[in-house]
Design an enzyme around this catalytic site. Sequence first.
Site, short mmCIF file in Angstrom:
data_model
loop_
_atom_site.label_atom_id
_atom_site.label_comp_id
_atom_site.label_asym_id
_atom_site.label_seq_id
_atom_site.Cartn_x
_atom_site.Cartn_y
_atom_site.Cartn_z
N LYS A 112 0.82 -1.21 0.00
CA LYS A 112 0.00 0.00 0.00
C LYS A 112 0.86 1.27 0.00
O LYS A 112 0.39 2.33 -0.38
CB LYS A 112 -0.96 -0.02 1.17
C1 PLP Z 1 -4.48 -4.50 1.20
C2 PLP Z 1 -3.68 -5.74 1.13
C3 PLP Z 1 -4.00 -6.79 0.23
C4 PLP Z 1 -5.22 -6.75 -0.68
O1 PLP Z 1 -5.11 -5.75 -1.65
P1 PLP Z 1 -6.45 -5.26 -2.42
O2 PLP Z 1 -6.02 -4.15 -3.29
O3 PLP Z 1 -7.39 -4.83 -1.32
O4 PLP Z 1 -6.98 -6.42 -3.17
C5 PLP Z 1 -3.16 -7.89 0.19
N1 PLP Z 1 -2.09 -8.00 0.98
C6 PLP Z 1 -1.75 -7.02 1.86
C7 PLP Z 1 -0.56 -7.21 2.73
C8 PLP Z 1 -2.52 -5.86 1.97
O5 PLP Z 1 -2.18 -4.91 2.86
#
Ligand code: PLP
Length: 462
Positions: A112
Amino acid sequence: MRYISTRGQAPILSFEEAMLTGLARDGGLYLPEIIPQMSRADIAALVGVSYEEAAYRIMQPYVGDTFTEDEFRAIIARAYAGFGHAARAPLKQLDSGHFLLELFHGPTLAFKDFAMQLIGQLFEASLKRSGKRVCIVGATSGDTGSAAIEAFRGLEAVDVFILYPHGRVSEVQRRQMSTPSEDNVHAIALDGHFDDCQARVKDMFNDFEFRDAVGLAGVNSINWARVLAQVVYYFTSAVSLGAPHRKVSFTVPTGNFGDIFAGYIAKRMGLPIDRLVVATNQNDILHRCLSTSEYKPDGVIPSISPSMDIQVSSNFERALFEAYDRDGAAVSQLMEELGAGAFNVSQGALQALRENYDSGRCDEDETRATIRDAYTRTGELLCPHGAVGVKVAEEQRDAATPMITLATAHPAKFPDAVETASGLHPPLPPAMSDLYEREERITRVANDLGAIETLIRERTGN
Ligand SMILES: *Cc1c(COP(=O)(O)O)cnc(C)c1O
């Protein structure tokens, strides 16, 4: 570039407006009116360029004249300067034909950061120009909140308040939110569950008097600028493995569908992607929908990959909009049905979805076994989210096409689950090794809208 809503009723916006707005007024999500194309020559020219240069070339057509070339390049440079790896998103080989895209070298050790760091700099540049101030309020089960705080800490035109459920995030996640010392950062421990945090944030957005007084803004995963930032690493990794001259496939651990939808955008832009595989944990609503056409939430079961513990996958609406040939009325209808419990994707739309996405699920025992096996076979210590991806990728990949699995978090972010599975305690990277010694600042509040709003008004002087 103009941006339209998936429900077809909201005003058409510019990139800057869509970024600052987040959710459209008709409840939909914004998408570019047309998808810009990268020619084979454009893609071939990405060989050997820096991550930042690739990011500029890929994102520029979406951003248009929002910023000058120098401004936008500086925004990108600042966004990725704090990453702990020169390649930003390095690719590692796991097996013949199977590669791991490490997306956890950002400041909070999860993918993120790619989107949040960029959005922090975009907001700052845009607000400086307009002289406005905003108050970012978000709810988190752990990763989004820490990424948002890290992205906005110390920025002049922004205050950031993150609500997390008291006692229900990991210690690393909590410390990443509570240890930044800048005055504009506020980690709020709410007495309740994640759903309560989310509900109170929604309440604040619906309290228009409060919303306007403090200049509320959101940066949750439906923000188009977040999806856009994630498109870049699909290109850089595919080019490393021979694109545009060779096809590659991706497997993506998925919750809110934002990350894998960025892969779809890369494909639509011209990147030769063979398959995009949705990997879910035991909360497998996306896998069930792609298998049966029925989308029916039935309660979240907490897992060891908590960032994917989702039943209402917000960005899936964008995929539906595409599968229904951008028919906003059809999407509105589905969302109305979802409000009443469930919807069924039409046969035509299901076929369109299946042309773009494959899917698989990985349960808790399989996740732990995959962490153990991958470590034994390759020396790579996976986080539980990455392990879900690797397991599904192993089932689905074929010998002809390289498979890239996205490793979405660093194992040290989920140390207990990793240690239970592998017997190894994953250490934090050196830059973060004093996290357990840093001083924490947390404000605890009751699950009460009035109390939270009073706190935010006091802290922001509104
Ligand atoms: C947010 C997140 C996901 C999922 O990503 P999306 O874009 O919501 O599908 C997977 N792994 C981690 C570690 C995350 O923080």
